[in-house]
Design a protein around this motif. Structure first.
Motif, PDB file in Angstrom:
ATOM      1  N   MET A   1      69.042  88.512  71.911  1.00  0.00           N
ATOM      2  CA  MET A   1      69.927  88.991  72.990  1.00  0.00           C
ATOM      3  C   MET A   1      71.363  89.070  72.488  1.00  0.00           C
ATOM      4  O   MET A   1      71.792  88.253  71.693  1.00  0.00           O
ATOM      5  CB  MET A   1      69.870  88.009  74.165  1.00  0.00           C
ATOM      6  CG  MET A   1      68.828  88.381  75.198  1.00  0.00           C
ATOM      7  SD  MET A   1      68.762  87.137  76.484  1.00  0.00           S
ATOM      8  CE  MET A   1      70.375  87.296  77.221  1.00  0.00           C
ATOM      9  N   TYR A   2      72.083  90.067  72.997  1.00  0.00           N
ATOM     10  CA  TYR A   2      73.474  90.249  72.594  1.00  0.00           C
ATOM     11  C   TYR A   2      74.393  90.033  73.781  1.00  0.00           C
ATOM     12  O   TYR A   2      74.022  90.346  74.918  1.00  0.00           O
ATOM     13  CB  TYR A   2      73.687  91.672  72.064  1.00  0.00           C
ATOM     14  CG  TYR A   2      72.976  91.924  70.750  1.00  0.00           C
ATOM     15  CD1 TYR A   2      73.618  91.693  69.536  1.00  0.00           C
ATOM     16  CD2 TYR A   2      71.670  92.399  70.734  1.00  0.00           C
ATOM     17  CE1 TYR A   2      72.963  91.925  68.332  1.00  0.00           C
ATOM     18  CE2 TYR A   2      71.003  92.622  69.541  1.00  0.00           C
ATOM     19  CZ  TYR A   2      71.660  92.385  68.335  1.00  0.00           C
ATOM     20  OH  TYR A   2      71.020  92.602  67.168  1.00  0.00           O
ATOM     21  N   SER A   3      75.583  89.500  73.532  1.00  0.00           N
ATOM     22  CA  SER A   3      76.585  89.392  74.600  1.00  0.00           C
ATOM     23  C   SER A   3      77.251  90.764  74.747  1.00  0.00           C
ATOM     24  O   SER A   3      77.100  91.619  73.869  1.00  0.00           O
ATOM     25  CB  SER A   3      77.628  88.334  74.222  1.00  0.00           C
ATOM     26  OG  SER A   3      78.364  88.816  73.125  1.00  0.00           O
ATOM     27  N   PRO A   4      78.018  90.969  75.863  1.00  0.00           N
ATOM     28  CA  PRO A   4      78.658  92.285  76.039  1.00  0.00           C
ATOM     29  C   PRO A   4      79.557  92.684  74.870  1.00  0.00           C
ATOM     30  O   PRO A   4      79.749  93.867  74.606  1.00  0.00           O
ATOM     31  CB  PRO A   4      79.468  92.109  77.326  1.00  0.00           C
ATOM     32  CG  PRO A   4      78.781  91.004  78.064  1.00  0.00           C
ATOM     33  CD  PRO A   4      78.207  90.094  77.022  1.00  0.00           C
ATOM     34  N   ASN A   5      80.134  91.691  74.138  1.00  0.00           N
ATOM     35  CA  ASN A   5      80.993  92.098  73.012  1.00  0.00           C
ATOM     36  C   ASN A   5      80.226  92.177  71.686  1.00  0.00           C
ATOM     37  O   ASN A   5      80.806  92.218  70.605  1.00  0.00           O
ATOM     38  CB  ASN A   5      82.216  91.177  72.896  1.00  0.00           C
ATOM     39  CG  ASN A   5      81.796  89.737  72.673  1.00  0.00           C
ATOM     40  OD1 ASN A   5      80.605  89.478  72.469  1.00  0.00           O
ATOM     41  ND2 ASN A   5      82.739  88.816  72.727  1.00  0.00           N
ATOM     42  N   GLY A   6      78.887  92.198  71.766  1.00  0.00           N
ATOM     43  CA  GLY A   6      78.080  92.466  70.579  1.00  0.00           C
ATOM     44  C   GLY A   6      77.686  91.238  69.766  1.00  0.00           C
ATOM     45  O   GLY A   6      77.086  91.374  68.695  1.00  0.00           O
ATOM     46  N   GLU A  11      67.987  84.413  69.501  1.00  0.00           N
ATOM     47  CA  GLU A  11      67.022  85.197  68.725  1.00  0.00           C
ATOM     48  C   GLU A  11      65.617  84.725  69.044  1.00  0.00           C
ATOM     49  O   GLU A  11      65.388  83.537  69.229  1.00  0.00           O
ATOM     50  CB  GLU A  11      67.268  84.994  67.225  1.00  0.00           C
ATOM     51  CG  GLU A  11      68.405  85.812  66.696  1.00  0.00           C
ATOM     52  CD  GLU A  11      68.596  85.624  65.201  1.00  0.00           C
ATOM     53  OE1 GLU A  11      67.634  85.172  64.540  1.00  0.00           O
ATOM     54  OE2 GLU A  11      69.699  85.897  64.720  1.00  0.00           O
ATOM     55  N   VAL A  12      64.690  85.643  69.141  1.00  0.00           N
ATOM     56  CA  VAL A  12      63.283  85.292  69.367  1.00  0.00           C
ATOM     57  C   VAL A  12      62.480  85.956  68.274  1.00  0.00           C
ATOM     58  O   VAL A  12      62.680  87.146  67.993  1.00  0.00           O
ATOM     59  CB  VAL A  12      62.797  85.820  70.743  1.00  0.00           C
ATOM     60  CG1 VAL A  12      61.348  85.431  70.979  1.00  0.00           C
ATOM     61  CG2 VAL A  12      63.686  85.320  71.869  1.00  0.00           C
ATOM     62  N   SER A  13      61.584  85.252  67.624  1.00  0.00           N
ATOM     63  CA  SER A  13      60.727  85.938  66.634  1.00  0.00           C
ATOM     64  C   SER A  13      59.290  85.957  67.150  1.00  0.00           C
ATOM     65  O   SER A  13      58.802  84.993  67.753  1.00  0.00           O
ATOM     66  CB  SER A  13      60.828  85.257  65.264  1.00  0.00           C
ATOM     67  OG  SER A  13      60.493  83.918  65.401  1.00  0.00           O
ATOM     68  N   VAL A  14      58.652  87.097  66.977  1.00  0.00           N
ATOM     69  CA  VAL A  14      57.283  87.288  67.455  1.00  0.00           C
ATOM     70  C   VAL A  14      56.425  87.596  66.240  1.00  0.00           C
ATOM     71  O   VAL A  14      56.791  88.435  65.423  1.00  0.00           O
ATOM     72  CB  VAL A  14      57.216  88.491  68.429  1.00  0.00           C
ATOM     73  CG1 VAL A  14      55.813  88.678  68.962  1.00  0.00           C
ATOM     74  CG2 VAL A  14      58.212  88.324  69.553  1.00  0.00           C
ATOM     75  N   SER A  15      55.280  86.900  66.106  1.00  0.00           N
ATOM     76  CA  SER A  15      54.415  87.222  64.955  1.00  0.00           C
ATOM     77  C   SER A  15      53.376  88.256  65.411  1.00  0.00           C
ATOM     78  O   SER A  15      52.808  88.153  66.495  1.00  0.00           O
ATOM     79  CB  SER A  15      53.744  85.963  64.424  1.00  0.00           C
ATOM     80  OG  SER A  15      52.980  85.393  65.441  1.00  0.00           O
TER      81      SER A  15
END
Ligand code: SAM
Length: 482
Positions: A1-6, A11-15
């Protein structure tokens, strides 16, 4: 996910499990793109600007020869969005700060780009409508400012012509934004006779409301209208002459003026008759054709007479050349033929879209078209759909088709070829066979039919065909030799 200022917030990792599908699925052959379409589309000729060089990486294709079909490359065209924004701002300031009319600015030719559109070339005002207004430091154009090409003209007739130009001029089509018939259109003139108009008047029996002229004891006299009001009345009346005087008064923004005398006089004054003509041959000056003279071509009554077929012992109608329409290679007409409404009419399948379901699969020659349901003899399997192109484009595209080793074009009439290289439906995959091939002879055939005034190609079953069968037709002698 990013905040409005980038910034990364989390972070989520999916296998993922990787499955090798190669043994299960064949890779799809490399193909050019083709837009799916239900109807033919008018293309005419390809643009004089070449969009890209076909087979640019293939030394066996003569790109230099091929480029001689075009006048220039599209990437040579200057396109400078900054310049467009600056010119919009300039024209706006000349108009608002220096009181110059946009038309006068255009006439002086002081700006390097045109402000107003000309046929086939959008002007700066029209281009600016297609994108968001740029926010920049030099901008003084208010966000809600409307440039003149975006505003409708004040005159009712011109406004209606603007709207009218969105509709197809062919009386057999009249679709909005029609892609098949492309001739610009004028408003149609009145089509009711004076008798019918006065009849409309007589039909008004009960007052529509308390102030209605029918309820009034005496008429108010004839109010004075401005020229533009009378012009608007004329336009509305030409389009909708069967409206009652009460509705006409509301539409003309004159609800309080329901004077019988006024409306009666206006009706008589502005009414012009336009009965369809009855002569043989084309509508032209030589025949002093009244509908030609006022620009209202009475297409159907002029050209055709409908058939009078009914369902016979066979339970179907219009299946043989005894049908007048079949004899002249045209489909039955919804307005002229007795049989049209019958579901058993065998001669209206293209316009009713009564085709069979097809599936694309591998064939001996690349991809092929396969039936997924039973078809009976003379059933429509598909309509051959594509771009309507003129001969020069057929020739220039032909070079690419020859190099590719596959052609998708079909001669439609003396003016057009139908090409489904870049736009079409599944019928473009129907492969060729001839009666000489005894194992797999053709099981369908293409016919050009006149369908409500326009040529279309139907592919019809030559015999009963089982689901799952590949459909094959004879392309004709010339196809492979050319
Ligand atoms: C209208 S396309 C048919 C669909 C084509 N098979 C495909 O994969 O896109 C016509 C082209 O298919 C090929 N084709 C169709 N029938 C063929 C046949 N009997 N013999 C050789 N080539 C054929 C030719 O390349 C021809 O130009």
């Amino acid at each position: 996910m990013y905040s409005p200022n980038g910034q990364v917030v989390s972070e989520v990792s999916v296998s993922l499990e990787v499955i090798n599908a190669e043994p299960v699925l064949d890779t799809h052959p490399t193909y050019e793109s083709c837009s799916p379409s239900l109807r033919n589309t008018f293309k005419g000729d390809d643009d004089d600007n070449m969009l890209f060089i076909p087979y640019a990486d293939d030394p066996s294709f003569n790109q230099v020869d091929h480029s001689s079909w075009y006048e220039s490359f599209s990437w040579q065209e200057d396109f400078d969005p900054d310049l467009q924004v600056i010119l919009l701002e300039t024209s706006y300031r000349l108009r608002t700060r220096h009181s110059l009319e946009y038309e006068d600015i255009e006439e002086c030719n002081v700006l390097p780009l045109k402000l107003f559109s000309s046929p086939g070339k959008p002007g700066l005002f029209a281009i600016s409508r297609r994108r968001d207004r740029l926010i920049w430091i030099g901008n003084s154009i208010p966000a809600d400012y409307v440039f003149p090409s975006m505003a409708l003209p004040s005159n009712l007739l011109q406004r209606l012509q603007c709207v009218n130009s969105l509709f197809c001029p062919s009386l057999n089509c009249v679709e909005p934004l029609c892609a098949v018939h492309v001739v610009p259109n004028d408003l149609a003139p009145p089509r009711t006779s004076p008798k019918q108009a006065t009849q409309t008047w007589a039909d008004v029996e009960t007052p529509c409301e308390r102030q209605c002229f029918l309820a009034a004891a005496t008429s108010q006299g004839v109010p004075c209208w401005s020229n533009s009001e009378i012009e608007s009345f004329q336009v509305i009346f030409e389009i909708a002459s069967s409206l009652s005087p009460c509705d006409l008064s509301v539409m003309c923004l004159k609800p309080s003026e329901r004077s019988r005398i006024l409306w009666y006089e206006l009706l008589l004054f502005y009414f012009g008759s336009n009965e369809p003509c009855r002569h043989n041959g084309p509508c032209d000056t030589a025949r002093a054709c009244p509908c030609f003279q006022n620009g209202a071509h009475c297409q159907r009554p002029r050209r055709l007479r409908g058939c009078r077929c009914s369902t016979g012992k066979s339970g179907v109608s219009c299946a043989t050349t005894k049908c007048y329409c079949v004899e002249y290679h045209r489909e039955c007409d919804p307005e002229l033929c007795l049989s049209y409404e019958l579901t058993a009419c065998r001669n209206s399948q293209i316009q009713k879209g009564a085709h069979k379901a097809l599936e694309i699969g591998r064939s001996c020659w690349g991809l092929g078209a396969f039936l997924t349901e039973l078809a009976k003899e003379n059933d429509l399997l598909a309509e051959y759909v594509g771009e309507l192109i003129y001969e020069p484009t057929f020739d220039s595209r032909g070079e690419v088709a020859t190099h590719r080793g596959r052609s998708y074009s079909f001669k439609l009439n003396s003016t057009f070829t139908l090409d489904s290289s870049y736009l079409g439906n599944s019928s473009r995959f129907i492969d060729h066979s001839s009666s000489a091939v005894q194992t797999r002879p053709p099981n369908c055939r293409a016919y050009v039919r006149l369908v409500n005034g326009e040529h279309r190609i139907g592919i019809f079953a030559l015999q009963d065909i089982e689901p799952g069968s590949e459909i094959l037709m004879d392309y004709g002698h010339d196809f492979f030799s050319k």
